[in-house]
Scaffold this motif. Structure first.
Motif: not given
Length: 108
Positions: A15, A17, A23-26, A36-38, A43-44, A47
């Motif tokens: 992962y 970071r 994280v709002s959605r993947t 992983d997106l806010d 992009v946060l 993976e």
């Protein structure tokens, strides 16, 4: 950007970071990579579900991630895990010996 890389060599996953946040959605970028997106779409984290899979640099750059940062993160993963695994990613050969779609690497 903050580079925070976690590698689980037993599971063959990692992962990266990029930033702290919720994280709002993947979103699925490839068979072996998710982002992983806010809530704004930034992009946060990234993976890697298989260290032997392809790495979609272009898709991540299109999402606003710095290419040099990604290359640095992959180098960090190389140091933290099995060098042969990451070399296989770079050379377009999967761990099972089959080809990786090198067009998806697109490391211009």
């Amino acid at each position: 950007m903050t580079e925070d890389v976690t590698v689980d060599t037993e599971a063959g996953v990692a992962y990266i970071r990029l930033a702290h946040g919720i994280v709002s959605r993947t979103t699925v970028l490839s068979d072996t990579v998710n982002a992983d997106l806010d809530q704004t779409g930034a992009v946060l984290g990234v993976e890697l579900l298989s260290l032997g899979g392809d790495f979609p640099y272009t898709k991540l750059v299109d999402l606003g991630v710095d290419r040099n940062f990604l290359e640095s993160a992959v180098e960090t993963i190389e140091v933290m895990s099995d060098r042969e695994t990451v070399t296989a990613i770079k050379e377009g050969v999967s761990l099972d010996g089959g080809p990786v779609d090198t067009n998806r690497l697109n490391r211009e």
